[in-house]
Design an enzyme around this catalytic site. Structure first.
Site, PDB file in Angstrom:
ATOM      1  CB  SER A   1      70.777  27.926 -46.636  1.00 35.33           C
ATOM      2  OG  SER A   1      70.868  29.285 -46.993  1.00 35.33           O
ATOM      3  NE  ARG A   2      63.555  28.818 -42.702  1.00 32.42           N
ATOM      4  CZ  ARG A   2      63.817  28.932 -41.416  1.00 32.42           C
ATOM      5  NH1 ARG A   2      64.344  30.027 -40.945  1.00 32.42           N
ATOM      6  NH2 ARG A   2      63.543  27.946 -40.580  1.00 32.42           N
ATOM      7  CB  VAL A   3      69.658  32.792 -48.535  1.00 31.27           C
ATOM      8  CG1 VAL A   3      70.229  33.538 -49.727  1.00 31.27           C
ATOM      9  CG2 VAL A   3      69.229  33.774 -47.463  1.00 31.27           C
TER      10      VAL A   3
END
Length: 500
Positions: free
Chosen positions: A362-364
């Site tokens: 998850s790039r968040v």
């Protein structure tokens, strides 16, 4: 006397007479085949403008050529013949939107198909819209809780994020999406599920499951079935996001699921080849990347100045033999903010959901987690990745040192904790309690086959004995020191009783 009245009436009508000139753009069908029509005479028509055929069916202008216009037909095309008159409407393709759609199943044109009568709404949205600009957006820092431990702890999803669900067929991709919808009950979230090219029987089962879980109270289903034309499969995701944007414009949070974009790309390829557009790699047209990017860019979290609200997108992509380096998967991976990769081998080993922690990201990241979850899940991804490596290595080595053995044992228990049956989402405070017990070593000497029983008993016992711990997480997103101590004591007491 009667004669005078007639003369007066005629005089009045002549005095009040106004001539109206109505201009209609009319063309003729030159050719019709496979849901596509070639039309002549509509030289000044706009791209994506709606046209109507004599049968009442609507079409959309897609190819604007020098002599002809290529139109995709949104409906039954068997009765359309060469020579039929076609009228341009002057309107860009739009669909019905509004609160009345909640709880309903609609087709790609936004019309009801659930047998519950017509949808009473006067509002429409164009299906193509420019995505919100950077200035209007806000950073993603509020979680979308899916109720799935493996995702909420390791690959968290935030409001306004685009997280791809990718894997081979029959690995549980739709199951994750449906669990996420079921878990939004009471979370102030509207859900839109877009079904592209699915069998009607599958959609009916899915609808029944959502109704059973009380999720249709906040869900809209958009369906373009396997038996319908490629044109409807092509516009269905855009219909879904237009409905979602209506709620976002009101400041609400929306979760939209595209199931799946592989079938969407195939439908677009079919239309493009029929319209004689040049084929590119794997016979897809050159703008297939733009097809998905302009759809997924519309998912965002808007800042308060621009009305707030968010759209969180969970697109689904089906791979062939786990090949995530194929054309469409790599395209969508590069557009989205991370992916949940489901692996066939894990699925057959009984690890469900079959999430491959190494390939999933998850790039968040932890921005989309509450503080309590960050605290307990911080090292979990690394621990699991190391466990997978050690597990492969340990198959060949017999004399392992104590630290390696401990890591293997902890890893086995972590895998067991992250297993979860379908349609059984776990609320965040329960997830935190279970993961706290795992990472603090309370489960290290619990037999692996008893972990599920331990989990269940642990939540029930600690919620009775240390309710403040759960209340803190629910309200303050983090536990207080005093409530943590009470929870630890309850945990120790429960374990002592369980291990007898």
């Amino acid at each position: 006397m009667a004669k005078n009245n007639i003369v007066d009436n005629l005089r009045k009508q002549i005095e009040n007479f106004t001539s109206e000139v109505a201009v209609e753009k009319v063309g003729k069908v030159v050719e019709v085949f496979d849901g596509i029509a070639k039309i002549s005479g509509l030289s000044d028509i706009k791209a994506s403008e709606m046209v109507t055929f004599p049968t009442g069916v609507v079409g959309v202008a897609l190819n604007l050529e020098e002599e002809f216009v290529g139109v995709i037909i949104l409906g039954e095309f068997a009765d359309i013949k060469e020579g039929d008159e076609v009228r341009a409407t002057g309107k860009i393709l739009e669909v019905n939107v509004g609160d009345a759609l909640i709880g309903r199943v609609v087709n790609a044109r936004g019309d009801a198909i659930d047998g519950k009568g017509a949808i009473k709404t006067t509002q429409t949205n164009p299906i193509e819209k420019v995505a919100p600009g950077v200035i209007t957006r806000q950073s993603v820092d509020q979680p979308v809780s899916t109720g799935i431990k493996a995702i909420d702890a390791i690959i968290p999803i935030g409001r306004g994020q685009r997280e791809l669900i990718i894997g081979d067929r029959q690995t549980g991709k739709t199951a994750i999406a449906i669990d996420a919808i079921l878990n939004q009950k009471g979370q102030n979230m509207v859900c839109v599920y877009v079904s592209i090219g699915q069998k009607d029987s599958k959609l009916r089962k899915l609808q029944a499951r959502l109704e059973e879980g009380g999720a249709m109270e906040y869900t809209v289903i958009v369906s373009a079935g396997a038996s319908e034309s490629a044109a409807l499969s092509y516009i269905a995701p855009y219909t879904g996001v237009s409905i979602a944007e209506y709620f976002m414009d009101k400041g609400q949070d929306v979760l939209i699921i595209y199931d799946d974009l592989s079938k969407h790309a195939v439908a677009y390829r079919e239309i493009s080849l029929l319209l004689r557009r040049p084929p590119g790699r794997e016979a897809y047209p050159g703008d297939v990347f733009y097809l998905h990017s302009r759809l997924l860019e519309r998912a965002c979290r808007r800042n308060k100045e621009y009305g707030g609200g968010s759209i969180t997108a969970l697109p689904i992509i089906e791979t062939q033999a786990g090949d995530i380096s194929a054309y469409i998967p790599t395209n969508v991976i590069s557009i989205t903010d991370g992916q949940i990769f489901l692996e066939t081998d894990l699925f057959y080993k009984g690890i469900r959901p079959a999430v491959n922690v190494g390939f999933s990201v998850s790039r968040v990241g932890s921005s989309a987690q509450i503080k309590a979850m960050k605290k307990v899940a911080g090292t979990l991804k690394l621990d699991l990745a190391q466990f997978r490596e050690l597990e492969a290595f340990a198959q060949f080595g017999s004399d392992l040192d104590d630290a390696t053995k401990r890591q293997l044992e902890r890893g086995k228990r972590a895998v067991e904790v992250l297993k979860q049956p379908q349609y059984a989402p776990v609320i965040v405070e329960h997830q935190v309690a279970i993961l706290y017990a795992l990472v603090k070593g309370y489960m290290d000497d619990v037999p692996v086959d008893k972990i599920k029983e331990f989990e269940q008993g642990l939540v029930e016992y600690t919620e009775r004995s240390a309710p403040q711990f759960f209340k803190d997480i629910r309200e303050k997103k983090m536990w207080e020191d005093a409530s943590e101590e009470a929870f630890k004591k309850a945990l120790t007491d429960f374990k002592a009783g369980f291990m007898k």
